[in-house]
Design a protein around this motif. Structure first.
Motif, PDB file in Angstrom:
ATOM      1  N   UNK A   1       0.815  -1.210   0.000  1.00 44.61           N
ATOM      2  CA  UNK A   1       0.000   0.000   0.000  1.00 44.61           C
ATOM      3  C   UNK A   1       0.850   1.263   0.000  1.00 44.61           C
ATOM      4  N   UNK A   2       2.146   1.128   0.276  1.00 41.56           N
ATOM      5  CA  UNK A   2       3.051   2.283   0.268  1.00 41.56           C
ATOM      6  C   UNK A   2       3.091   3.001  -1.064  1.00 41.56           C
ATOM      7  N   UNK A   3       2.773   2.286  -2.149  1.00 34.71           N
ATOM      8  CA  UNK A   3       2.806   2.912  -3.474  1.00 34.71           C
ATOM      9  C   UNK A   3       1.695   3.942  -3.672  1.00 34.71           C
TER      10      UNK A   3
ATOM     11  N   UNK B   1       2.774   0.067 -12.716  1.00 38.92           N
ATOM     12  CA  UNK B   1       2.403   0.338 -14.112  1.00 38.92           C
ATOM     13  C   UNK B   1       1.780   1.721 -14.244  1.00 38.92           C
ATOM     14  N   UNK B   2       1.003   2.136 -13.235  1.00 41.76           N
ATOM     15  CA  UNK B   2       0.420   3.488 -13.250  1.00 41.76           C
ATOM     16  C   UNK B   2       1.554   4.522 -13.219  1.00 41.76           C
ATOM     17  N   UNK B   3       2.538   4.315 -12.308  1.00 39.07           N
ATOM     18  CA  UNK B   3       3.678   5.238 -12.210  1.00 39.07           C
ATOM     19  C   UNK B   3       4.483   5.220 -13.509  1.00 39.07           C
TER      20      UNK B   3
ATOM     21  N   UNK C   1       2.504  11.837  -7.798  1.00 38.74           N
ATOM     22  CA  UNK C   1       2.742  11.929  -9.250  1.00 38.74           C
ATOM     23  C   UNK C   1       1.535  12.530  -9.951  1.00 38.74           C
ATOM     24  N   UNK C   2       0.333  12.084  -9.581  1.00 41.58           N
ATOM     25  CA  UNK C   2      -0.881  12.611 -10.228  1.00 41.58           C
ATOM     26  C   UNK C   2      -1.066  14.088  -9.878  1.00 41.58           C
ATOM     27  N   UNK C   3      -0.844  14.434  -8.605  1.00 45.75           N
ATOM     28  CA  UNK C   3      -1.023  15.825  -8.162  1.00 45.75           C
ATOM     29  C   UNK C   3      -0.037  16.769  -8.854  1.00 45.75           C
TER      30      UNK C   3
ATOM     31  N   UNK D   1      -1.141  -6.301  -6.887  1.00 50.59           N
ATOM     32  CA  UNK D   1      -1.524  -4.922  -6.579  1.00 50.59           C
ATOM     33  C   UNK D   1      -0.338  -3.966  -6.767  1.00 50.59           C
ATOM     34  N   UNK D   2       0.845  -4.364  -6.269  1.00 49.59           N
ATOM     35  CA  UNK D   2       2.052  -3.535  -6.429  1.00 49.59           C
ATOM     36  C   UNK D   2       2.365  -3.316  -7.905  1.00 49.59           C
TER      37      UNK D   2
END
Lengths: 91, 91
Positions: A20-22, A77-79, A29-31, A71-72
């Motif tokens: 969940x740390x990610x 992949x999002x990052x 990154x999104x902000x 999940x990680x």
């Protein structure tokens, strides 16, 4: 009801945290709309490593290893998507 | 000589990658002289999680879990040091 050994409880908490740390990293990154502070090599090596943990989890039939690393991997992949967008925009 | 199962070889490669992946991230932070692109919460949660993996490794007496997570923890503390320096400089 089966009792979990205290070591396994610590392992489960550890797995929950390192997975969940990610989430706060994705938020940053999104902000900031950029992943420039992240190393592309870090994201790549981590993604391959986590994918192998997923294969390992499948081989030893451990659902928790598969779920945690699945999940990680999604988070990485999002990052990575934002990192590639950054690189593309700078060329 | 004992033969390692193929699943354990995959697990060892996975562990090597998810541990050494931090090195290029440290390089980026040192080169750019800022950790502003990293989430402090990401670094904090990961550090606690990795510390618990270290405790887990000690409890189940797994040297490889202890070594891998010990190394990751050192990397995270280096990144955390730069993050704290960033925050201090901005106040």
């Amino acid at each position: 009801m089966s009792m979990l050994k205290s070591s396994e409880i610590i392992g489960l908490i550890a797995g929950f945290l390192t997975t969940s740390g990610y989430i706060p990293q994705i938020y940053v990154v999104i902000k900031s709309k950029t992943a420039s502070g992240l190393s592309g090599l870090f994201l790549s090596i981590m993604s391959v490593g986590i994918s192998l943990w997923l294969v390992y989890g499948a081989l030893i039939k451990s659902l928790s290893i598969m779920v945690a690393n699945g999940f990680s991997l999604i988070c990485l992949l999002v990052l990575g998507f934002y990192k590639i967008k950054d690189i593309t925009n700078n060329h």
